[in-house]
Write a protein that holds these residues in place. Structure first.
Motif, PDB file in Angstrom:
ATOM      1  N   VAL A 197      -5.787 -11.374   0.129  1.00  0.00           N
ATOM      2  CA  VAL A 197      -6.496 -12.566  -0.343  1.00  0.00           C
ATOM      3  C   VAL A 197      -7.810 -12.163  -0.997  1.00  0.00           C
ATOM      4  N   GLY A 198      -8.489 -11.183  -0.415  1.00  0.00           N
ATOM      5  CA  GLY A 198      -9.748 -10.721  -0.983  1.00  0.00           C
ATOM      6  C   GLY A 198      -9.576 -10.166  -2.390  1.00  0.00           C
ATOM      7  N   VAL A 199      -8.531  -9.386  -2.602  1.00  0.00           N
ATOM      8  CA  VAL A 199      -8.269  -8.819  -3.933  1.00  0.00           C
ATOM      9  C   VAL A 199      -7.940  -9.934  -4.927  1.00  0.00           C
ATOM     10  N   VAL A 200      -7.162 -10.905  -4.496  1.00  0.00           N
ATOM     11  CA  VAL A 200      -6.829 -12.044  -5.364  1.00  0.00           C
ATOM     12  C   VAL A 200      -8.093 -12.801  -5.757  1.00  0.00           C
ATOM     13  N   ILE A 201      -9.008 -12.976  -4.817  1.00  0.00           N
ATOM     14  CA  ILE A 201     -10.264 -13.671  -5.109  1.00  0.00           C
ATOM     15  C   ILE A 201     -11.077 -12.888  -6.139  1.00  0.00           C
ATOM     16  N   LEU A 254       2.755 -12.670  -8.873  1.00  0.00           N
ATOM     17  CA  LEU A 254       2.364 -12.074  -7.602  1.00  0.00           C
ATOM     18  C   LEU A 254       2.736 -13.032  -6.467  1.00  0.00           C
ATOM     19  N   ALA A 255       2.461 -14.321  -6.677  1.00  0.00           N
ATOM     20  CA  ALA A 255       2.805 -15.330  -5.670  1.00  0.00           C
ATOM     21  C   ALA A 255       4.304 -15.366  -5.424  1.00  0.00           C
ATOM     22  N   VAL A 256       5.086 -15.310  -6.499  1.00  0.00           N
ATOM     23  CA  VAL A 256       6.547 -15.317  -6.355  1.00  0.00           C
ATOM     24  C   VAL A 256       7.004 -14.129  -5.515  1.00  0.00           C
ATOM     25  N   ILE A 279       6.084 -14.601  -1.774  1.00  0.00           N
ATOM     26  CA  ILE A 279       6.760 -15.704  -1.087  1.00  0.00           C
ATOM     27  C   ILE A 279       8.257 -15.458  -0.965  1.00  0.00           C
ATOM     28  N   THR A 280       8.834 -14.714  -1.899  1.00  0.00           N
ATOM     29  CA  THR A 280      10.296 -14.539  -1.916  1.00  0.00           C
ATOM     30  C   THR A 280      10.748 -13.125  -1.614  1.00  0.00           C
ATOM     31  N   ASP A 281       9.833 -12.166  -1.547  1.00  0.00           N
ATOM     32  CA  ASP A 281      10.226 -10.771  -1.400  1.00  0.00           C
ATOM     33  C   ASP A 281       9.352 -10.098  -0.358  1.00  0.00           C
ATOM     34  N   GLU A 282       9.667  -8.845  -0.070  1.00  0.00           N
ATOM     35  CA  GLU A 282       8.861  -8.050   0.852  1.00  0.00           C
ATOM     36  C   GLU A 282       7.879  -7.197   0.052  1.00  0.00           C
ATOM     37  N   PRO A 283       6.708  -6.892   0.621  1.00  0.00           N
ATOM     38  CA  PRO A 283       6.173  -7.417   1.884  1.00  0.00           C
ATOM     39  C   PRO A 283       5.766  -8.884   1.724  1.00  0.00           C
ATOM     40  N   ALA A 284       6.276  -9.704   2.606  1.00  0.00           N
ATOM     41  CA  ALA A 284       6.053 -11.141   2.492  1.00  0.00           C
ATOM     42  C   ALA A 284       4.670 -11.522   3.015  1.00  0.00           C
ATOM     43  N   SER A 285       4.065 -12.499   2.342  1.00  0.00           N
ATOM     44  CA  SER A 285       2.785 -13.048   2.807  1.00  0.00           C
ATOM     45  C   SER A 285       2.593 -14.406   2.177  1.00  0.00           C
ATOM     46  N   GLN A 286       2.843 -15.447   2.939  1.00  0.00           N
ATOM     47  CA  GLN A 286       2.629 -16.799   2.453  1.00  0.00           C
ATOM     48  C   GLN A 286       1.163 -17.016   2.074  1.00  0.00           C
ATOM     49  N   ALA A 309      -2.764 -18.096  -2.060  1.00  0.00           N
ATOM     50  CA  ALA A 309      -4.055 -17.737  -2.660  1.00  0.00           C
ATOM     51  C   ALA A 309      -3.886 -17.391  -4.138  1.00  0.00           C
ATOM     52  N   ALA A 310      -2.787 -16.708  -4.467  1.00  0.00           N
ATOM     53  CA  ALA A 310      -2.545 -16.327  -5.857  1.00  0.00           C
ATOM     54  C   ALA A 310      -2.298 -17.548  -6.736  1.00  0.00           C
TER      55      ALA A 310
END
Length: 276
Positions: A196-200, A230-232, A235-242, A247-248
């Motif tokens: 999230v920090g990198v996205v910000i 990046l969001a796709v 949300i749909t692949d590994e490593p997963a992170s909702q 955030a993206a």
């Protein structure tokens, strides 16, 4: 201002065109079409879409086709005799040529499994594109016709904008890939928090570009494109992170809104100045 073409102008025109061909050849090599290892498989898969939390999904990289097309179009357009002595090409021609050389160099070092060196190359590339973008904003134009203005806005300003926006998110992904390859564990901070920090940070870079660029849309479009993919991926692949995926998406919206708002503000300021 446009003066008489000099020998140095002819040299610059040829250098830009030749390095456009080098960049395109490098792209084909990096795709595996000319014998190289596809980038997503090179360097042990360090840059694959499932390598880190900051890696965009595969379809995101299709934007390179648009960027390469724009670079080639620029390299041909600036060859025209009427373009040889124009101030804008004298100011940014070699910088664009350097960006294409760095692009090919980045592909080469990744093919050699040098992920750390690729980070250095892409940071230099990002810097060159930032300087080029800034110079374009500050260089007066003297296009001969409305059609010439349209062509220039597409093949020069539009291409550099897309290039800058995409390399912004690509730099973040490259750094994340390098740190992961080094075994970086985040000093005990959760990977989602780092993501999230990198996205910000990427979003802040996009907003800064929108402000300095008076709302130029192409950098925002390219950065938002990368953030959405990046969001796709998250949300749909590994490593997963909702969390990183959401955030993206938010970051992509913020970048686009900032560009649109500052474009509107800049246009209103220009119209008021004209009336005054």
């Amino acid at each position: 201002m446009t003066g008489s073409p000099q020998a140095s102008d002819r040299v610059r025109q040829v250098v830009v065109f030749v390095l456009a061909l080098v960049a395109i050849a490098g792209a084909f090599f990096g795709s595996g079409a000319l014998g190289g290892t596809p980038i997503q498989d090179a360097a042990g898969g360090a840059l694959a879409s499932d390598s880190t939390l900051i890696a965009p999904a595969g379809p995101a990289f299709s934007i390179w086709s648009v960027i390469y097309l724009g670079l080639f179009a620029y390299s041909v357009w600036q060859l025209f005799p009427s373009q040889a002595a124009r101030a804008v090409h004298r100011r940014v021609g070699y910088l664009i040529a350097l960006s294409m050389l760095l692009n090919a160099a980045w592909i080469g070092v990744v093919q050699l499994n040098q992920v750390g060196l690729s980070v250095l190359v892409i940071f230099v590339l990002l810097t060159v594109l930032g300087v080029t973008f800034s110079l374009l904003l500050r260089t007066p134009r003297n296009a001969d016709s409305k059609a010439a203005v349209v062509v220039e806005s597409i093949v020069l300003d539009g291409t550099v904008g897309l290039y800058l926006g995409w390399v912004t998110i690509a730099t973040a992904a490259n750094v994340a890939a390098w740190l992961t390859a080094l075994g970086f564990r985040g000093f005990g901070i959760a990977p989602d928090a780092w993501g999230v920090g990198v996205v910000i940070v990427a979003a802040l870079c996009g907003v800064a570009t929108a402000i300095s660029g008076r709302g130029r849309l192409t950098p925002a479009i390219a950065l938002a494109w990368g953030l959405c993919w990046l969001a796709v991926a998250r949300i749909t692949d590994e490593p997963a992170s909702q969390l990183v995926g959401i955030a993206a998406v938010v970051a992509a919206c913020v970048v686009m809104i900032a560009a649109v708002v500052y474009r509107f503000v800049a246009q209103r300021a220009d119209s008021h100045s004209a009336v005054a």
